[in-house]
Scaffold this active site. Structure first.
Site, PDB file in Angstrom:
ATOM      1  N   GLU A  94      -8.862   1.533  -4.334  1.00 34.46           N
ATOM      2  CA  GLU A  94      -9.729   1.334  -3.279  1.00 34.46           C
ATOM      3  C   GLU A  94     -10.641   2.405  -2.975  1.00 34.46           C
ATOM      4  O   GLU A  94     -10.000   3.638  -2.459  1.00 34.46           O
ATOM      5  CB  GLU A  94      -9.275   0.618  -2.221  1.00 34.46           C
TER       6      GLU A  94
ATOM      7  N   GLU B 101       0.969  -1.162  -0.149  1.00 37.02           N
ATOM      8  CA  GLU B 101      -0.155   0.052   0.063  1.00 37.02           C
ATOM      9  C   GLU B 101       0.965   1.231   0.116  1.00 37.02           C
ATOM     10  O   GLU B 101       1.788   1.433   0.782  1.00 37.02           O
ATOM     11  CB  GLU B 101      -1.152  -0.062   1.156  1.00 37.02           C
TER      12      GLU B 101
HETATM   13  O1  KIV Z   1      -6.650  -7.129   1.985  1.00 34.70           O
HETATM   14  C1  KIV Z   1      -7.592  -6.879   1.158  1.00 34.70           C
HETATM   15  O2  KIV Z   1      -8.618  -7.416   1.178  1.00 34.70           O
HETATM   16  C2  KIV Z   1      -7.447  -5.992   0.196  1.00 34.70           C
HETATM   17  C3  KIV Z   1      -8.513  -5.757  -0.576  1.00 34.70           C
HETATM   18  C4  KIV Z   1      -9.514  -4.790  -0.265  1.00 34.70           C
HETATM   19  C5  KIV Z   1      -8.129  -5.192  -2.030  1.00 34.70           C
HETATM   20  O3  KIV Z   1      -6.587  -5.290   0.289  1.00 34.70           O
END
Ligand code: KIV
Length: 272
Positions: free
Chosen positions: A190, A123
């Protein structure tokens, strides 16, 4: 495209790029265990994300922050054991790549070596540039993740839509371009406005997978427990429920309890 020993053609990062080029949408779901991964891989899903949402869904934590690298490797190993076709992407958890690029590389290598996953997801953009570069330099495919990044929830303060304001939208575009330039093979966006997500998907050559980012992107991802209705309380606007498995499970368990109490289970055929 590589071929698995089962004879099934496995999804690769190159195949995902080709799907974007020919306008074929990419399907992606999370999974954290063998049985669920077996079902969704068998159903033909393109990408399985071993998301750090396991922290919420599997462990009941409020955020994704507590899950550890060891936990993620455990979940990823279980998923990889089940999968014949899908590309398996594994989240590097909070605290395992932000500190230094050396730590990021060490974490990514552990995931690839110990779980057999095919790629990792991180991220952030500019702020993790060195970590992304270092992981990629080891030949490990990296998926980016921008917009609402749950590992930064305490910075954001809420789970509301991100990048509605010009400055944040511009940073997101710059970060998306940077991640592509660095060599990421795909990007998750997201919970951002659909027009912004569509613009990013058009400007990037790598596939952009959305969650709460509208239909103008190259694919969609959902948390499998949410779309199957196993989790019941989480009801964001972007979520479509495809089943009420939670309700079915409750009914089945109630039926079982009744049968046990009534000495209806096991019957004569169900014993030795
Ligand atoms: O951890 C997760 O499930 C995610 C998705 C929401 C993309 O990163």
């Amino acid at each position: 495209m590589s071929v698995h020993k089962s004879g099934i053609k496995k999804v690769t990062t190159h195949q995902l790029a080709a799907m974007k080029e020919r306008g074929e949408k990419i399907s992606m779901l999370t999974a954290y265990d063998y049985s669920m991964a077996k079902i969704i891989d068998g159903a033909g899903i393109d990408v399985i994300l071993v998301g750090d949402s396991a922290s919420n869904v599997m462990a009941g934590n409020e955020t994704t922050l507590p899950i550890t690298l060891d936990h993620m490797i455990y979940h990823a190993t279980s998923v990889v054991n089940a999968v014949d076709r899908a590309l398996v992407v594994v989240d590097i958890p909070f605290g395992s790549y932000q500190g230094s690029s050396t730590e990021a590389l060490r974490s990514a290598i552990r995931i690839m070596k110990e779980s057999g996953g095919h790629a990792v997801k991180v991220e952030g953009g500019k702020e993790i540039e060195d970590s992304v570069k270092r992981i990629l330099s080891a030949g490990i495919p990296v998926m980016g993740h921008l917009g609402l990044t749950p590992q930064s929830i305490y910075k954001f303060g809420t789970y509301t839509v991100r990048a509605k304001e010009e400055a944040e939208a511009q940073k997101l575009i710059d970060d998306a371009k940077l991640l592509e330039e660095l060599g990421c093979f795909a990007l998750v966006l997201e919970k951002i406005p659909s027009a912004l997500a569509e613009r990013v998907a058009k400007e990037l050559t790598i596939p952009v997978i959305g969650i709460g980012a509208g239909s103008g992107v190259d694919g969609q991802v959902l948390v499998v427990h949410d779309m199957l209705g196993i989790t019941q309380d989480f009801k964001p606007r972007f979520l479509r429920r495809y089943a009420n498995i939670g309700g079915m499970m409750t009914e089945a368990v109630q039926h079982y309890i009744q049968d046990v109490k009534a000495v209806d289970f096991p019957n004569e055929k169900e014993q030795y």
